[in-house]
Design a protein around this motif. Structure first.
Motif, PDB file in Angstrom:
ATOM      1  N   THR A  67       1.078  -1.155  -0.055  1.00  0.00           N
ATOM      2  CA  THR A  67      -0.026   0.021   0.124  1.00  0.00           C
ATOM      3  C   THR A  67       1.041   1.210   0.276  1.00  0.00           C
ATOM      4  O   THR A  67       2.064   1.201   0.363  1.00  0.00           O
ATOM      5  N   ARG A  68       0.272   2.247  -0.490  1.00  0.00           N
ATOM      6  CA  ARG A  68       1.123   3.582  -0.720  1.00  0.00           C
ATOM      7  C   ARG A  68       0.197   4.552   0.088  1.00  0.00           C
ATOM      8  O   ARG A  68      -1.143   4.867  -0.239  1.00  0.00           O
ATOM      9  N   THR A  69       0.927   5.179   0.846  1.00  0.00           N
ATOM     10  CA  THR A  69       0.217   6.393   1.743  1.00  0.00           C
ATOM     11  C   THR A  69       0.779   7.725   1.577  1.00  0.00           C
ATOM     12  O   THR A  69       2.011   7.696   1.761  1.00  0.00           O
ATOM     13  N   VAL A  70       0.122   8.482   1.102  1.00  0.00           N
ATOM     14  CA  VAL A  70       0.634   9.971   1.037  1.00  0.00           C
ATOM     15  C   VAL A  70       0.139  10.885   2.030  1.00  0.00           C
ATOM     16  O   VAL A  70      -1.208  10.827   2.251  1.00  0.00           O
ATOM     17  N   TYR A  71       1.085  11.488   2.415  1.00  0.00           N
ATOM     18  CA  TYR A  71       0.812  12.607   3.835  1.00  0.00           C
ATOM     19  C   TYR A  71       0.941  13.742   3.214  1.00  0.00           C
ATOM     20  O   TYR A  71       1.990  14.217   2.796  1.00  0.00           O
ATOM     21  N   THR A  72      -0.138  14.640   3.072  1.00  0.00           N
ATOM     22  CA  THR A  72       0.237  16.032   2.541  1.00  0.00           C
ATOM     23  C   THR A  72      -0.252  17.047   3.718  1.00  0.00           C
ATOM     24  O   THR A  72      -0.008  18.391   3.411  1.00  0.00           O
ATOM     25  N   SER A  73      -0.268  16.608   4.686  1.00  0.00           N
ATOM     26  CA  SER A  73      -0.562  17.570   5.842  1.00  0.00           C
ATOM     27  C   SER A  73       0.292  18.617   6.349  1.00  0.00           C
ATOM     28  O   SER A  73      -0.056  19.816   6.560  1.00  0.00           O
ATOM     29  N   LYS A  74       1.593  18.425   6.212  1.00  0.00           N
ATOM     30  CA  LYS A  74       2.634  19.024   6.272  1.00  0.00           C
ATOM     31  C   LYS A  74       3.712  19.138   5.554  1.00  0.00           C
ATOM     32  O   LYS A  74       4.079  17.974   5.334  1.00  0.00           O
ATOM     33  N   PRO A  75       4.192  20.090   4.855  1.00  0.00           N
ATOM     34  CA  PRO A  75       5.114  19.889   3.800  1.00  0.00           C
ATOM     35  C   PRO A  75       6.562  19.631   4.398  1.00  0.00           C
ATOM     36  O   PRO A  75       6.744  19.947   5.606  1.00  0.00           O
ATOM     37  N   PRO A  76       7.499  18.779   4.073  1.00  0.00           N
ATOM     38  CA  PRO A  76       7.394  18.458   2.526  1.00  0.00           C
ATOM     39  C   PRO A  76       6.296  17.340   2.577  1.00  0.00           C
ATOM     40  O   PRO A  76       6.242  16.381   3.465  1.00  0.00           O
ATOM     41  N   LEU A  77       5.854  16.697   1.016  1.00  0.00           N
ATOM     42  CA  LEU A  77       5.059  15.607   1.022  1.00  0.00           C
ATOM     43  C   LEU A  77       5.874  14.399   1.456  1.00  0.00           C
ATOM     44  O   LEU A  77       6.945  14.342   1.200  1.00  0.00           O
ATOM     45  N   ARG A  78       5.216  13.563   2.106  1.00  0.00           N
ATOM     46  CA  ARG A  78       5.741  12.308   2.578  1.00  0.00           C
ATOM     47  C   ARG A  78       4.927  11.062   2.012  1.00  0.00           C
ATOM     48  O   ARG A  78       3.808  11.065   2.095  1.00  0.00           O
ATOM     49  N   VAL A  79       5.775  10.315   1.503  1.00  0.00           N
ATOM     50  CA  VAL A  79       4.864   8.944   1.004  1.00  0.00           C
ATOM     51  C   VAL A  79       5.462   7.705   1.617  1.00  0.00           C
ATOM     52  O   VAL A  79       6.727   7.604   1.613  1.00  0.00           O
ATOM     53  N   GLU A  80       4.729   6.880   2.310  1.00  0.00           N
ATOM     54  CA  GLU A  80       4.987   5.484   2.936  1.00  0.00           C
ATOM     55  C   GLU A  80       4.629   4.501   2.243  1.00  0.00           C
ATOM     56  O   GLU A  80       3.627   4.363   1.795  1.00  0.00           O
ATOM     57  N   TYR A  81       5.535   3.265   2.254  1.00  0.00           N
ATOM     58  CA  TYR A  81       5.087   1.882   1.519  1.00  0.00           C
ATOM     59  C   TYR A  81       5.063   0.955   2.727  1.00  0.00           C
ATOM     60  O   TYR A  81       5.862   1.256   3.446  1.00  0.00           O
ATOM     61  N   GLU A  82       4.067   0.179   2.658  1.00  0.00           N
ATOM     62  CA  GLU A  82       4.303  -0.971   3.616  1.00  0.00           C
ATOM     63  C   GLU A  82       3.417  -2.273   3.072  1.00  0.00           C
ATOM     64  O   GLU A  82       2.620  -2.096   1.909  1.00  0.00           O
ATOM     65  N   LEU A  83       3.773  -3.375   3.421  1.00  0.00           N
ATOM     66  CA  LEU A  83       3.069  -4.504   2.736  1.00  0.00           C
ATOM     67  C   LEU A  83       1.698  -4.668   3.250  1.00  0.00           C
ATOM     68  O   LEU A  83       1.326  -4.312   4.584  1.00  0.00           O
ATOM     69  N   THR A  84       0.630  -5.127   2.408  1.00  0.00           N
ATOM     70  CA  THR A  84      -0.645  -5.326   2.805  1.00  0.00           C
ATOM     71  C   THR A  84      -0.496  -6.538   3.676  1.00  0.00           C
ATOM     72  O   THR A  84       0.423  -7.297   3.820  1.00  0.00           O
ATOM     73  N   GLU A  85      -1.582  -7.141   4.113  1.00  0.00           N
ATOM     74  CA  GLU A  85      -1.876  -8.350   4.700  1.00  0.00           C
ATOM     75  C   GLU A  85      -1.620  -9.424   3.803  1.00  0.00           C
ATOM     76  O   GLU A  85      -1.156 -10.486   4.121  1.00  0.00           O
ATOM     77  N   PHE A  86      -2.096  -9.379   2.638  1.00  0.00           N
ATOM     78  CA  PHE A  86      -1.614 -10.484   1.552  1.00  0.00           C
ATOM     79  C   PHE A  86      -0.141 -10.422   1.247  1.00  0.00           C
ATOM     80  O   PHE A  86       0.540 -11.365   1.303  1.00  0.00           O
TER      81      PHE A  86
END
Length: 115
Positions: A67-86
């Motif tokens: 899964t890819r999660t984009v955090y835009t709440s405070k600069p700079p933009l942050r993107v995190e990746y993690e494994l799904t349950e699958f």
């Protein structure tokens, strides 16, 4: 025989390789056993070009492994990746692959560790 989106896979091994095959997918997946920011992943996978890393992550996201999660709440933009349950169901397989590689490196005189 297995089929996904009209593509045929003759056996369970070929089906597995659809998800983790190729030069970099297993490497990326093992780094994602723990959630990572994109920048952390780039640092840990220096030999993978940025374009290839992005394409592989997108493919694995489409396959439901990460899964890819984009955090835009405070600069700079942050993107995190993690494994799904699958994706987490691959952890024992990924660990076995890594262990096999370490044992092979220890027992094969032709293989040398390079920093």
């Amino acid at each position: 025989m297995y089929s996904i989106d009209d593509k045929q896979y003759p056996c369970s091994t070929s089906l597995t390789m659809k998800y983790i095959g190729g030069k970099w997918k297993a490497v990326i997946l093992i780094h994602l056993i723990q959630k990572k920011r994109y920048s952390e992943l780039r640092k840990e996978c220096k030999v993978i070009t940025e374009r290839t890393l992005s394409l592989q992550l997108k493919e694995m996201e489409e396959d439901g492994l990460v899964t890819r999660t984009v955090y835009t709440s405070k600069p700079p933009l942050r993107v995190e990746y993690e494994l799904t349950e699958f994706g987490k169901t691959l952890i024992p397989l990924l660990n076995s692959i890594a262990e096999w590689g370490m044992e092979t490196a220890k027992n094969n005189k032709r293989i040398q560790a390079v920093e």
